[in-house]
Design a protein around this motif. Structure first.
Motif, PDB file in Angstrom:
ATOM      1  N   ALA A   1     -37.429  21.535  37.519  1.00  0.00           N
ATOM      2  CA  ALA A   1     -37.078  20.856  36.269  1.00  0.00           C
ATOM      3  C   ALA A   1     -35.724  20.177  36.441  1.00  0.00           C
ATOM      4  N   ARG A   2     -35.558  19.006  35.819  1.00  0.00           N
ATOM      5  CA  ARG A   2     -34.329  18.245  35.972  1.00  0.00           C
ATOM      6  C   ARG A   2     -33.733  17.948  34.596  1.00  0.00           C
ATOM      7  N   VAL A   3     -32.500  18.392  34.397  1.00  0.00           N
ATOM      8  CA  VAL A   3     -31.779  18.168  33.141  1.00  0.00           C
ATOM      9  C   VAL A   3     -30.671  17.169  33.402  1.00  0.00           C
ATOM     10  N   GLY A   4     -30.647  16.083  32.632  1.00  0.00           N
ATOM     11  CA  GLY A   4     -29.585  15.089  32.757  1.00  0.00           C
ATOM     12  C   GLY A   4     -28.545  15.293  31.670  1.00  0.00           C
ATOM     13  N   VAL A   5     -27.276  15.128  32.007  1.00  0.00           N
ATOM     14  CA  VAL A   5     -26.174  15.230  31.043  1.00  0.00           C
ATOM     15  C   VAL A   5     -25.456  13.890  31.002  1.00  0.00           C
ATOM     16  N   LEU A   6     -25.335  13.315  29.814  1.00  0.00           N
ATOM     17  CA  LEU A   6     -24.667  12.030  29.611  1.00  0.00           C
ATOM     18  C   LEU A   6     -23.456  12.233  28.712  1.00  0.00           C
ATOM     19  N   GLY A   7     -22.269  11.880  29.204  1.00  0.00           N
ATOM     20  CA  GLY A   7     -21.049  12.066  28.420  1.00  0.00           C
ATOM     21  C   GLY A   7     -20.157  10.846  28.451  1.00  0.00           C
ATOM     22  N   ASP A   8     -19.425  10.615  27.363  1.00  0.00           N
ATOM     23  CA  ASP A   8     -18.524   9.463  27.326  1.00  0.00           C
ATOM     24  C   ASP A   8     -17.124   9.826  27.785  1.00  0.00           C
TER      25      ASP A   8
ATOM     26  N   LEU B   1     -25.447   3.861  32.224  1.00  0.00           N
ATOM     27  CA  LEU B   1     -25.534   5.245  32.696  1.00  0.00           C
ATOM     28  C   LEU B   1     -26.774   5.935  32.135  1.00  0.00           C
ATOM     29  N   ALA B   2     -27.064   5.686  30.867  1.00  0.00           N
ATOM     30  CA  ALA B   2     -28.244   6.299  30.244  1.00  0.00           C
ATOM     31  C   ALA B   2     -29.518   5.780  30.897  1.00  0.00           C
TER      32      ALA B   2
ATOM     33  N   ARG C   1     -34.170   6.557  34.488  1.00  0.00           N
ATOM     34  CA  ARG C   1     -34.903   6.104  35.672  1.00  0.00           C
ATOM     35  C   ARG C   1     -34.984   7.183  36.747  1.00  0.00           C
ATOM     36  N   SER C   2     -33.994   8.060  36.775  1.00  0.00           N
ATOM     37  CA  SER C   2     -33.984   9.099  37.806  1.00  0.00           C
ATOM     38  C   SER C   2     -35.075  10.145  37.588  1.00  0.00           C
ATOM     39  N   GLY C   3     -35.687  10.117  36.398  1.00  0.00           N
ATOM     40  CA  GLY C   3     -36.827  10.997  36.144  1.00  0.00           C
ATOM     41  C   GLY C   3     -36.479  12.371  35.614  1.00  0.00           C
ATOM     42  N   VAL C   4     -35.337  12.509  34.925  1.00  0.00           N
ATOM     43  CA  VAL C   4     -34.994  13.815  34.361  1.00  0.00           C
ATOM     44  C   VAL C   4     -36.004  14.195  33.288  1.00  0.00           C
ATOM     45  N   ASP C   5     -36.180  15.498  33.081  1.00  0.00           N
ATOM     46  CA  ASP C   5     -37.142  15.997  32.100  1.00  0.00           C
ATOM     47  C   ASP C   5     -36.569  16.021  30.687  1.00  0.00           C
ATOM     48  N   VAL C   6     -35.247  16.111  30.583  1.00  0.00           N
ATOM     49  CA  VAL C   6     -34.587  16.132  29.277  1.00  0.00           C
ATOM     50  C   VAL C   6     -33.155  15.662  29.475  1.00  0.00           C
ATOM     51  N   VAL C   7     -32.610  14.972  28.465  1.00  0.00           N
ATOM     52  CA  VAL C   7     -31.225  14.496  28.512  1.00  0.00           C
ATOM     53  C   VAL C   7     -30.408  15.264  27.482  1.00  0.00           C
ATOM     54  N   LEU C   8     -29.278  15.820  27.915  1.00  0.00           N
ATOM     55  CA  LEU C   8     -28.303  16.401  27.002  1.00  0.00           C
ATOM     56  C   LEU C   8     -27.212  15.361  26.809  1.00  0.00           C
ATOM     57  N   ALA C   9     -27.124  14.789  25.604  1.00  0.00           N
ATOM     58  CA  ALA C   9     -26.149  13.735  25.307  1.00  0.00           C
ATOM     59  C   ALA C   9     -24.964  14.340  24.564  1.00  0.00           C
ATOM     60  N   LEU C  10     -23.765  14.068  25.054  1.00  0.00           N
ATOM     61  CA  LEU C  10     -22.554  14.657  24.506  1.00  0.00           C
ATOM     62  C   LEU C  10     -21.847  13.657  23.602  1.00  0.00           C
ATOM     63  N   GLY C  11     -21.982  13.832  22.290  1.00  0.00           N
ATOM     64  CA  GLY C  11     -21.341  12.945  21.338  1.00  0.00           C
ATOM     65  C   GLY C  11     -22.263  11.844  20.847  1.00  0.00           C
TER      66      GLY C  11
ATOM     67  N   ALA D   1     -25.414   9.767  22.551  1.00  0.00           N
ATOM     68  CA  ALA D   1     -26.740   9.965  21.969  1.00  0.00           C
ATOM     69  C   ALA D   1     -27.404   8.631  21.661  1.00  0.00           C
ATOM     70  N   ARG D   2     -26.640   7.698  21.105  1.00  0.00           N
ATOM     71  CA  ARG D   2     -27.211   6.383  20.786  1.00  0.00           C
ATOM     72  C   ARG D   2     -27.634   5.659  22.055  1.00  0.00           C
ATOM     73  N   ALA D   3     -26.807   5.730  23.098  1.00  0.00           N
ATOM     74  CA  ALA D   3     -27.152   5.076  24.363  1.00  0.00           C
ATOM     75  C   ALA D   3     -28.414   5.677  24.955  1.00  0.00           C
ATOM     76  N   ALA D   4     -28.535   7.003  24.889  1.00  0.00           N
ATOM     77  CA  ALA D   4     -29.727   7.663  25.427  1.00  0.00           C
ATOM     78  C   ALA D   4     -30.964   7.274  24.632  1.00  0.00           C
ATOM     79  N   LYS D   5     -30.827   7.240  23.319  1.00  0.00           N
ATOM     80  CA  LYS D   5     -31.976   6.889  22.485  1.00  0.00           C
ATOM     81  C   LYS D   5     -32.419   5.455  22.737  1.00  0.00           C
ATOM     82  N   ASN D   6     -31.460   4.560  22.952  1.00  0.00           N
ATOM     83  CA  ASN D   6     -31.805   3.170  23.241  1.00  0.00           C
ATOM     84  C   ASN D   6     -32.461   3.010  24.608  1.00  0.00           C
ATOM     85  N   ALA D   7     -32.203   3.979  25.498  1.00  0.00           N
ATOM     86  CA  ALA D   7     -32.712   3.875  26.864  1.00  0.00           C
ATOM     87  C   ALA D   7     -34.144   4.376  27.009  1.00  0.00           C
TER      88      ALA D   7
END
Length: 326
Positions: free
Chosen positions: A24-31, A80-81, A86-96, A100-106
């Protein structure tokens, strides 16, 4: 492109939900940046939450975590999102909220769990708290605007004679927009005139504080913001140089010498985020996972700073504090 891995961040962890042999792959996106998130103890709490759920190395089924950090440059979040998706993560944890908006748009398909929004409905991230809808769910800061109003009330307790305050906000932070509309009214109920001063980043801080001095404000509210946290020491110094009693929306400011902070417990939210990610990895849909709002709010007071400002913190307020820095 910031990709951080090391120790547990890169270590394979066990997960009951994944088929044998699947990682399983978890992606973390932070500003912000890795050091700032570590100072929050947020990422550490998230990883500890995973451990508590049995995600340990060498137990057969595994998960890896990939990181993308914008280092305070929010205009990088969209790329970044997209790269993380594209890297194929199973879930994204967005910080802030900006992450979150960038991830949702992606993506409309990859599940997203975000931490730190004040009002996820107003920010257009979820349809409702009970049934978020789509591919997004959250751990939101409790009662976003209410907590901002509480910060103003706490500062008023410390400087009861103040009649004019400033609010430092970041136009690039979507969670700050509702505060512009609602918080001045809250201030008026406290018999305080509130002036909103914008700053997108450190290049605008000097001008913002010059405007505050010109307005002769007697107190400052700094809204919670990842870009501001990256510059916590500088903002604290500017407040001190302006002899300005200040309450912050993030704990790192009081640790850096700020007067007070009041916020939902990030440690609690990040630890709970691990449970939500676990549910998704086990097959739950974000649309069916209610948005959680933490009930633990932390008031931190720095007595060293109070003394330097010539302020006496009321004993009743000290008794309510979760931590007093002496």
């Amino acid at each position: 492109m910031a990709l951080v891995s090391g120790g547990l961040l890169a270590a394979p962890l066990a997960v009951e939900a994944q088929p044998v042999g699947k990682v399983a792959r978890v992606g973390v996106l932070g500003d912000t940046s890795p050091p700032v998130e570590t100072s929050y103890s947020g990422i550490d709490a998230f990883l500890q939450g995973l451990r508590d759920l049995g995600y340990e190395e060498g137990r057969g089924r595994q998960v890896t975590i990939e990181y993308r950090w914008a280092e305070g440059q929010r205009d990088r979040l969209a790329d970044l999102a997209a790269d993380l998706v594209r890297s194929g993560v199973d879930v994204v944890l967005a910080l802030g909220p900006a992450s979150a908006r960038a991830a949702k748009n992606a993506t409309t398909t990859t599940p997203i769990v975000f931490v730190g929004s004040g009002d996820p409905i107003a920010e257009g991230l979820v349809s409702s708290l009970a049934r978020p809808g789509g591919n997004v769910t959250a751990l939101a800061l409790i009662a976003g605007l209410d907590i901002v109003g509480k910060r103003l009330a706490l500062l008023k307790e410390v400087v009861p004679g103040v009649t004019r305050m400033a609010m430092l906000w970041n136009p690039s932070n979507p969670s700050h927009v509702p505060a512009l509309k609602e918080v001045p009214g809250i201030a008026r109920s406290l018999r305080v005139e509130l002036r909103a001063i914008a700053a997108r980043g450190p290049e605008e801080f000097e001008g913002a504080f010059a405007a505050m001095r010109k307005l002769r404000v007697g107190g400052l509210l700094v809204l919670a913001d990842g870009v501001f946290v990256l510059q916590a020491a500088r903002l604290v110094n500017l407040s001190a140089e302006s002899h300005l009693p200040t309450i912050y929306g993030n704990r790192p400011f009081t640790e850096a010498g700020g007067l007070m902070s009041y916020q939902g417990s990030f440690v609690t939210m990040y630890r709970r985020a691990a449970s939500v990610v676990d549910k998704i990895l086990k097959g739950a849909k974000p649309s069916d996972i209610p948005v959680e709002q933490p009930t633990q709010i932390e008031l931190v007071i720095n007595l060293k700073t109070a003394k330097a400002l010539g302020l006496t913190i009321p004993p009743s307020l000290l008794r309510r504090a979760d931590e007093v820095i002496r």
